[in-house]
Design a protein around this motif. Structure first.
Motif, mmCIF file in Angstrom:
data_model
loop_
_atom_site.group_PDB
_atom_site.id
_atom_site.type_symbol
_atom_site.label_atom_id
_atom_site.label_comp_id
_atom_site.label_asym_id
_atom_site.label_seq_id
_atom_site.Cartn_x
_atom_site.Cartn_y
_atom_site.Cartn_z
ATOM 1 N N HIS A 1 35.172 46.583 37.166
ATOM 2 C CA HIS A 1 35.127 47.749 37.729
ATOM 3 C C HIS A 1 36.298 47.855 37.820
ATOM 4 C CE1 HIS A 1 30.435 47.651 37.586
ATOM 5 N NE2 HIS A 1 30.768 47.233 36.355
ATOM 6 N N ASP B 1 37.770 47.870 43.622
ATOM 7 C CA ASP B 1 35.739 48.175 43.879
ATOM 8 C C ASP B 1 35.203 46.937 45.010
ATOM 9 O OD1 ASP B 1 33.310 49.738 43.030
ATOM 10 O OD2 ASP B 1 32.927 47.476 41.006
ATOM 11 N N HIS C 1 30.542 46.560 45.907
ATOM 12 C CA HIS C 1 29.411 46.634 45.427
ATOM 13 C C HIS C 1 28.262 45.442 46.800
ATOM 14 C CE1 HIS C 1 28.865 47.610 41.271
ATOM 15 N NE2 HIS C 1 30.180 47.613 41.402
HETATM 16 MG MG MG Z 1 31.340 48.915 40.808
#
Ligand code: MG
Length: 156
Positions: free
Chosen positions: A42, A8, A10
């Motif tokens: 995540h 993941d 971000h």
């Molecule tokens: Mg995420």
């Protein structure tokens, strides 16, 4: 035994909290996302879903109103519940987190504690990578996380 891999990423922005495995980290920037932006949770969720052949986090927890600002540690708990209903248990999880500009080692025990409790295994490992002076994806601009897990299918 089934292996799973998750990833993941971000963006990091000011005015958002930086939350990792449900732990709020002191930081001048935080993770931007539909949920709480907890990239660590995540990545682990995607690893678990991958091992079980159950698709990805976006299918289970879409960017709908229901999951706006969602607590991702709670989403991880729900994922473990989904796996348990299908007869899987988590053997171990190993995580590598890429983040520059924030010292994470003071939070290691709290992060591990949350993950061990929710994953119901003591075999959890988390590694923090700063990228040294090179940084990652522009110093302080992004957070990335990789996770692998092993699941065991309950024997009949
Ligand atoms: Mg995420």
């Amino acid at each position: 035994m089934l292996i799973g891999f998750g990833y993941d990423r971000h963006p990091l922005v000011s005015g958002r909290k930086l939350i990792l495995a449900g732990v709020e980290v002191e930081s001048p920037f935080g993770s931007l996302g539909h949920s709480d932006g907890d990239a660590l949770c995540h990545a682990v969720i995607d690893a678990l879903l991958g091992a079980a052949g159950l698709g990805d986090i976006g299918e289970w927890f879409p960017e709908t109103e229901e999951y706006k600002d969602a607590n991702s540690l709670e989403l991880l708990r729900k994922t473990v519940e989904v796996l348990e209903k299908r007869g899987y248990r988590v053997i171990n999880v190993d995580v590598t987190l890429l983040l520059s500009g924030v010292r994470l080692s003071p939070y290691r025990e709290a992060i591990l504690g949350n993950l061990k409790r929710v994953l119901k295994t003591d075999k959890v490992n988390v590694k923090f990578k700063s990228g040294n002076s090179l940084g990652f994806e522009g110093e302080g601009k992004g957070i990335s996380c990789y996770a692998v897990c092993l699941l065991q299918e309950a024997s009949g």
